[in-house]
Scaffold this active site. Structure first.
Site, mmCIF file in Angstrom:
data_model
loop_
_atom_site.group_PDB
_atom_site.id
_atom_site.type_symbol
_atom_site.label_atom_id
_atom_site.label_comp_id
_atom_site.label_asym_id
_atom_site.label_seq_id
_atom_site.Cartn_x
_atom_site.Cartn_y
_atom_site.Cartn_z
ATOM 1 N N TYR A 73 0.836 -1.210 0.000
ATOM 2 C CA TYR A 73 0.000 0.000 0.000
ATOM 3 C C TYR A 73 0.869 1.258 0.000
ATOM 4 O O TYR A 73 0.633 2.194 -0.766
ATOM 5 C CB TYR A 73 -0.933 -0.021 1.212
ATOM 6 C CG TYR A 73 -1.951 1.105 1.208
ATOM 7 C CD1 TYR A 73 -3.097 1.020 0.417
ATOM 8 C CD2 TYR A 73 -1.773 2.243 1.984
ATOM 9 C CE1 TYR A 73 -4.030 2.047 0.402
ATOM 10 C CE2 TYR A 73 -2.702 3.273 1.980
ATOM 11 C CZ TYR A 73 -3.836 3.165 1.191
ATOM 12 O OH TYR A 73 -4.757 4.184 1.172
ATOM 13 N N LYS B 247 1.104 4.152 -3.002
ATOM 14 C CA LYS B 247 0.740 5.560 -2.811
ATOM 15 C C LYS B 247 1.945 6.479 -3.060
ATOM 16 O O LYS B 247 1.789 7.614 -3.501
ATOM 17 C CB LYS B 247 0.143 5.771 -1.420
ATOM 18 C CG LYS B 247 -1.219 5.067 -1.246
ATOM 19 C CD LYS B 247 -2.245 5.548 -2.269
ATOM 20 C CE LYS B 247 -3.629 4.984 -1.999
ATOM 21 N NZ LYS B 247 -4.665 5.500 -2.918
HETATM 22 P P1 NAP Z 1 -13.510 2.148 0.227
HETATM 23 O O1 NAP Z 1 -14.617 2.625 1.085
HETATM 24 O O2 NAP Z 1 -12.989 0.767 0.376
HETATM 25 O O3 NAP Z 1 -13.902 2.405 -1.297
HETATM 26 C C1 NAP Z 1 -13.037 2.013 -2.316
HETATM 27 C C2 NAP Z 1 -13.661 2.386 -3.626
HETATM 28 O O4 NAP Z 1 -12.788 1.955 -4.677
HETATM 29 C C3 NAP Z 1 -15.012 1.689 -3.846
HETATM 30 O O5 NAP Z 1 -15.855 2.570 -4.548
HETATM 31 C C4 NAP Z 1 -14.612 0.505 -4.716
HETATM 32 O O6 NAP Z 1 -15.649 0.034 -5.560
HETATM 33 C C5 NAP Z 1 -13.537 1.157 -5.567
HETATM 34 N N1 NAP Z 1 -12.718 0.177 -6.255
HETATM 35 C C6 NAP Z 1 -11.853 -0.732 -5.725
HETATM 36 N N2 NAP Z 1 -11.306 -1.483 -6.721
HETATM 37 C C7 NAP Z 1 -11.837 -1.011 -7.889
HETATM 38 C C8 NAP Z 1 -11.680 -1.369 -9.239
HETATM 39 N N3 NAP Z 1 -10.856 -2.365 -9.639
HETATM 40 N N4 NAP Z 1 -12.386 -0.674 -10.186
HETATM 41 C C9 NAP Z 1 -13.210 0.320 -9.822
HETATM 42 N N5 NAP Z 1 -13.427 0.697 -8.546
HETATM 43 C C10 NAP Z 1 -12.736 0.028 -7.594
HETATM 44 O O7 NAP Z 1 -12.227 3.094 0.390
HETATM 45 P P2 NAP Z 1 -12.089 4.640 0.774
HETATM 46 O O8 NAP Z 1 -11.638 4.680 2.182
HETATM 47 O O9 NAP Z 1 -13.263 5.400 0.334
HETATM 48 O O10 NAP Z 1 -10.808 4.985 -0.126
HETATM 49 C C11 NAP Z 1 -10.887 5.741 -1.338
HETATM 50 C C12 NAP Z 1 -9.477 6.177 -1.702
HETATM 51 O O11 NAP Z 1 -8.929 6.945 -0.635
HETATM 52 C C13 NAP Z 1 -8.510 5.027 -1.937
HETATM 53 O O12 NAP Z 1 -7.632 5.335 -2.990
HETATM 54 C C14 NAP Z 1 -7.762 4.932 -0.624
HETATM 55 O O13 NAP Z 1 -6.499 4.348 -0.756
HETATM 56 C C15 NAP Z 1 -7.682 6.400 -0.259
HETATM 57 N N6 NAP Z 1 -7.436 6.645 1.168
HETATM 58 C C16 NAP Z 1 -8.342 6.270 2.113
HETATM 59 C C17 NAP Z 1 -8.071 6.544 3.458
HETATM 60 C C18 NAP Z 1 -9.017 6.181 4.563
HETATM 61 O O14 NAP Z 1 -8.623 6.310 5.741
HETATM 62 N N7 NAP Z 1 -10.243 5.765 4.294
HETATM 63 C C19 NAP Z 1 -6.868 7.170 3.792
HETATM 64 C C20 NAP Z 1 -5.969 7.536 2.797
HETATM 65 C C21 NAP Z 1 -6.268 7.265 1.481
HETATM 66 P P3 NAP Z 1 -16.629 -1.207 -5.190
HETATM 67 O O15 NAP Z 1 -17.786 -0.603 -4.416
HETATM 68 O O16 NAP Z 1 -17.016 -1.766 -6.507
HETATM 69 O O17 NAP Z 1 -15.818 -2.171 -4.360
#
Ligand code: NAP
Length: 247
Positions: free
Chosen positions: A151, A155
């Protein structure tokens, strides 16, 4: 940007991506919600702005799917002015036994797909006279985190992709930015982040004592599109409550 601008958001089905889609729509943008199912964000309580959504199917690990999604979106809306590469996965494990398959899967979704999304958006943005790309990174890009080698590497790559494309495409009027969140509570992780050992740890590590919200990220991303600051490009903007610089 005017109310007619069209922004594509990958992974708009839930979490941070859904919040970004709603915030952009609230500000008058037309939002291409790119999701694996081809349906809009799963947030039935916020139906107010869904009329500004154009829902398109897209798996970001499939280049043909990305290409087809942008073509469909541009066809339906008349063109593309921006992209948020938000879709991402998080898989962890002890590094000495982490398989290459898992490492590759994380890199494919978080890093390679971000590059492919930028590349496939390029010709649409050039056609529109320029545009803005926001890649969603993470503050894990600059710190060492146990069990998170894939991860963190993915990033860090997002930051590098952002810098290279910002430099290469500036003369086409394309800005590229990396918004790098810290710990953000979503529906999926709420329990782990608000109760138990992780919650206790974060209370001490985040200087303000609490985690971020999807709304924090959505507002920053939407502000980047709303304000359209031409000189701002190539940067990784951390949104982590100062956790990443906390001694
Ligand atoms: P999440 O709730 O797990 O949502 C992930 C999203 O990505 C979902 O809409 C999922 O779609 C989609 N996705 C995963 N694989 C995919 C694929 N092959 N094609 C199309 N869509 C795909 O995660 P989140 O926390 O909202 O994270 C969103 C972004 O923010 C990510 O890049 C993550 O690394 C980043 N981020 C998150 C945090 C945190 O604390 N939450 C912190 C830093 C960075 P499905 O519904 O189809 O599974």
């Amino acid at each position: 940007m005017t109310t007619k601008k069209v922004i594509a958001v990958t992974g708009a089905s839930r979490g941070i991506g859904a919040a970004i889609a709603f915030e952009l729509a609230r500000r008058g943008f037309t939002v291409g919600c790119l999701t694996r199912k081809g349906k809009g964000p799963e947030a039935p309580e916020a139906v107010e702005f869904t009329r500004r959504f154009v829902n398109v199917a897209c798996d970001v690990t499939d280049e043909a799917s990305i290409k087809a999604a942008f073509a469909e979106l541009a066809d339906k809306t008349g063109g593309l002015n921006g992209l948020v590469n938000n879709a991402g996965i998080h898989l962890d494990g002890a590094s000495h036994e982490l398989t290459t398959a898992i490492y590759d899967k994380v890199m494919a979704t978080n890093a390679t797909a971000t590059f492919a999304g930028c590349r496939e958006a390029y010709r649409h943005l050039v056609k529109s006279g320029g545009g803005t790309i926001v890649n969603i990174g993470s503050f894990f890009d600059k710190i060492g985190v146990k069990r998170n080698v894939a991860y963190c590497a993915s990033k860090a790559a997002v930051g590098a992709i952002t810098r290279c494309l910002a430099v290469e495409w500036a003369n086409r009027g394309i800005r590229v930015l990396d918004v790098a969140p810290g710990y953000i509570v979503t529906d999926l992780n709420r329990k782990a982040m608000t109760t138990g050992p992780l919650a206790e740890y974060l209370k001490k590590r985040i200087p303000g004592g609490s985690t971020g919200t999807t709304s924090d990220v959505a507002k920053l991303v939407a502000a980047i599109f709303s304000e359209a600051i031409p000189f701002l490009s190539g940067e990784t903007i951390y949104l982590d409550g100062a956790q990443g610089i906390n001694h």
